[in-house]
Design an enzyme around this catalytic site. Structure first.
Site, mmCIF file in Angstrom:
data_model
loop_
_atom_site.group_PDB
_atom_site.id
_atom_site.type_symbol
_atom_site.label_atom_id
_atom_site.label_comp_id
_atom_site.label_asym_id
_atom_site.label_seq_id
_atom_site.Cartn_x
_atom_site.Cartn_y
_atom_site.Cartn_z
ATOM 1 N N CYS A 32 3.107 -1.169 15.882
ATOM 2 C CA CYS A 32 2.941 -0.999 14.435
ATOM 3 C C CYS A 32 2.199 -2.178 13.818
ATOM 4 O O CYS A 32 2.567 -3.337 14.038
ATOM 5 C CB CYS A 32 4.311 -0.840 13.771
ATOM 6 S SG CYS A 32 4.225 -0.679 11.983
ATOM 7 N N CYS A 92 7.393 -6.445 7.372
ATOM 8 C CA CYS A 92 8.548 -5.850 8.052
ATOM 9 C C CYS A 92 9.039 -6.827 9.108
ATOM 10 O O CYS A 92 8.240 -7.519 9.742
ATOM 11 C CB CYS A 92 8.127 -4.540 8.724
ATOM 12 S SG CYS A 92 9.505 -3.628 9.479
ATOM 13 N N CYS A 139 0.025 6.168 9.778
ATOM 14 C CA CYS A 139 1.266 5.447 10.078
ATOM 15 C C CYS A 139 0.974 4.156 10.826
ATOM 16 O O CYS A 139 0.191 4.143 11.757
ATOM 17 C CB CYS A 139 2.177 6.264 10.982
ATOM 18 S SG CYS A 139 2.360 7.953 10.499
ATOM 19 N N CYS A 165 3.595 8.691 0.807
ATOM 20 C CA CYS A 165 4.195 7.819 1.810
ATOM 21 C C CYS A 165 4.301 6.446 1.165
ATOM 22 O O CYS A 165 3.287 5.828 0.842
ATOM 23 C CB CYS A 165 3.304 7.782 3.054
ATOM 24 S SG CYS A 165 3.877 6.618 4.302
ATOM 25 N N GLU A 191 0.825 -1.198 0.000
ATOM 26 C CA GLU A 191 0.000 0.000 0.000
ATOM 27 C C GLU A 191 0.862 1.252 0.000
ATOM 28 O O GLU A 191 1.973 1.255 0.513
ATOM 29 C CB GLU A 191 -0.888 0.024 1.245
ATOM 30 C CG GLU A 191 -1.972 -1.008 1.195
ATOM 31 C CD GLU A 191 -2.642 -1.184 2.546
ATOM 32 O OE1 GLU A 191 -3.859 -1.010 2.605
ATOM 33 O OE2 GLU A 191 -1.949 -1.484 3.512
ATOM 34 N N CYS A 220 7.959 -3.906 15.787
ATOM 35 C CA CYS A 220 7.657 -2.876 16.786
ATOM 36 C C CYS A 220 6.232 -3.156 17.292
ATOM 37 O O CYS A 220 5.316 -3.368 16.494
ATOM 38 C CB CYS A 220 7.736 -1.480 16.171
ATOM 39 S SG CYS A 220 9.368 -1.073 15.530
HETATM 40 N N1 SAH Z 1 10.421 1.282 9.563
HETATM 41 C C1 SAH Z 1 10.532 2.696 9.438
HETATM 42 C C2 SAH Z 1 9.484 3.323 8.551
HETATM 43 C C3 SAH Z 1 8.048 2.886 8.708
HETATM 44 S S1 SAH Z 1 7.104 3.453 10.065
HETATM 45 C C4 SAH Z 1 10.532 3.353 10.805
HETATM 46 O O1 SAH Z 1 10.381 2.647 11.797
HETATM 47 O O2 SAH Z 1 10.749 4.551 10.899
HETATM 48 C C5 SAH Z 1 6.813 5.144 9.850
HETATM 49 C C6 SAH Z 1 6.469 5.838 11.154
HETATM 50 O O3 SAH Z 1 5.176 5.464 11.646
HETATM 51 C C7 SAH Z 1 7.461 5.490 12.249
HETATM 52 O O4 SAH Z 1 7.864 6.601 12.977
HETATM 53 C C8 SAH Z 1 6.639 4.545 13.092
HETATM 54 O O5 SAH Z 1 7.179 4.438 14.350
HETATM 55 C C9 SAH Z 1 5.266 5.190 13.020
HETATM 56 N N2 SAH Z 1 4.183 4.324 13.473
HETATM 57 C C10 SAH Z 1 4.157 2.977 13.483
HETATM 58 N N3 SAH Z 1 3.004 2.527 14.012
HETATM 59 C C11 SAH Z 1 2.264 3.604 14.329
HETATM 60 C C12 SAH Z 1 0.958 3.799 14.894
HETATM 61 N N4 SAH Z 1 0.198 2.770 15.238
HETATM 62 N N5 SAH Z 1 0.533 5.074 15.072
HETATM 63 C C13 SAH Z 1 1.290 6.109 14.696
HETATM 64 N N6 SAH Z 1 2.524 6.007 14.167
HETATM 65 C C14 SAH Z 1 3.012 4.766 13.978
#
Ligand code: SAH
Length: 358
Positions: free
Chosen positions: A113, A106, A330, A99, A85, A110
């Protein structure tokens, strides 16, 4: 379009060098729909290209526009059936930010996420990354608008697919192509130290964003497994090197999770961590888009968090959020493994839109 494959094909056929530029022009500048748009090619060459090189490697499955019209999300299918996406965010000030995803799934896991729950399927190829942007360039073309910014903040960890991400950004930056300025492109990492050090030596001057989310290892360990391999001291050492070499600002993303990392002491810890580099640091405080794992911090406390940082001399802002209503925010780009589940996800989105229209 696979530019490398096209280059090889043209060389094999003994075509002059300008043939590559002609196809690139049709693809990146005129944003043509297929090989027929390369009108500068004779028919035999065009047919040979059509035969060997798909104009699009990604197939658009579905595009959803948010009720407010400021966010557009597209679900793509790759040639091997994997789904990814990408999102277009249309800012008030005229910026059109894409984006984009760097991987299918991935590996970083985390806890907050949605993509992290999928595990890693595979890296995206150069054309698969580039075409996410081209898709939205085509989308904007009828209104004579352009993609102005690119953030690698979709699915995946860009530094686990370093070479393809950089090659894709270079193609998009190419003056004879889309001509997207390097300073208008950002790579976001969860903190892969070798990637940060590599980027510091990269001739392409793209922006770096770090998903920091905590000011101490104790807190970061709770939700980011990557912190075991690259704890904050190591991460910040790499950031110092990057700043020293490039003299460029680094954006630190900080997602507020209720009761986990949103206390005043957490703001203090972050301010201490960044104090040394405060001149080149900027914190972007992010509202958590719930994925069932945590609760979001309330608005007043989010505002307070930014103020605490500012009081300690750390420049900080709130991230403008887009697309919550279409699950495009995000961390919510979770494409499910099975077709059925993807459809189910989209149905839920549609149901939401219907409700919001009532
Ligand atoms: N792997 C990379 C890029 C993808 S995530 C990274 O970790 O930076 C892009 C951003 O979205 C990151 O800052 C991540 O921490 C944030 N993110 C992930 N899950 C989220 C959520 N549930 N709500 C808001 N931001 C989130």
């Amino acid at each position: 379009m696979d530019i490398k494959a096209l280059k090889a094909l043209l060389a094999e056929r003994g075509e002059p060098a300008y043939r590559l530029a002609q196809a690139k022009r049709a693809f990146f500048v005129e944003l043509g729909a297929d090989w027929d748009s390369v009108t500068t090619y004779g028919k035999p060459l065009r047919e040979a290209c059509r035969e060997a090189i798909p104009w699009n490697t990604l197939k658009e499955v579905k595009t959803i526009v948010s009720p407010q019209g400021d966010t557009v999300k597209t679900l793509f299918e790759c040639a091997d059936g994997q789904k990814i996406e990408a999102v277009l965010m249309r800012h008030d000030d005229g910026r059109n930010t894409v984006c984009a995803s760097s991987q299918v799934g991935c590996a970083m896991a985390c806890a907050f996420c949605a993509t992290g729950t999928m595990g890693l399927k595979r890296n995206l190829s150069i054309p698969e990354i580039v075409e996410q942007v081209i898709h939205f360039s085509r989308f904007l073309k009828p209104t004579k608008e352009y993609v102005t910014n690119l953030v690698m903040m979709g699915m995946g960890e860009p530094f686990h697919n370093y070479d393809n991400v950089i090659a894709a950004l270079k193609q998009l930056n190419d003056k004879d192509g889309l001509n997207l300025g390097a300073r208008h492109m950002s790579i976001s990492t969860c903190g892969i130290v070798p990637g940060i050090l590599k980027l510091a030596d990269e001739p392409l001057q793209v922006n770096l964003a770090i998903s920091i989310h905590a000011g101490t290892d104790e807190v970061r360990d709770k939700f980011m497994p990557v912190n075991k391999a690259y704890p904050l001291a190591k991460l910040m050492d790499a950031v110092h090197v990057y700043m020293k070499k490039t003299n460029r600002k680094v954006m630190f993303e900080y997602l507020l999770l209720k009761g986990i990392n949103d206390h005043k002491s957490d703001a203090n810890a972050l301010a201490r961590l960044l104090a040394h580099d405060h001149r080149l640091s900027h914190v972007n405080v992010i509202k958590y888009h719930p994925t069932e794992a945590f609760d979001p911090t309330a608005r007043e406390e989010r505002i307070a968090f930014v103020e605490w940082l500012e009081e300690r001399g750390i420049s900080a802002t709130h991230r403008v959020t887009f697309g919550e209503d279409i699950d495009a925010a995000c961390g919510q780009l979770a494409v499910q493994e099975e077709n059925g589940l993807v459809k189910q996800g989209l149905d839920a989105v549609r149901a939401k839109r219907v409700r919001s229209n009532v």
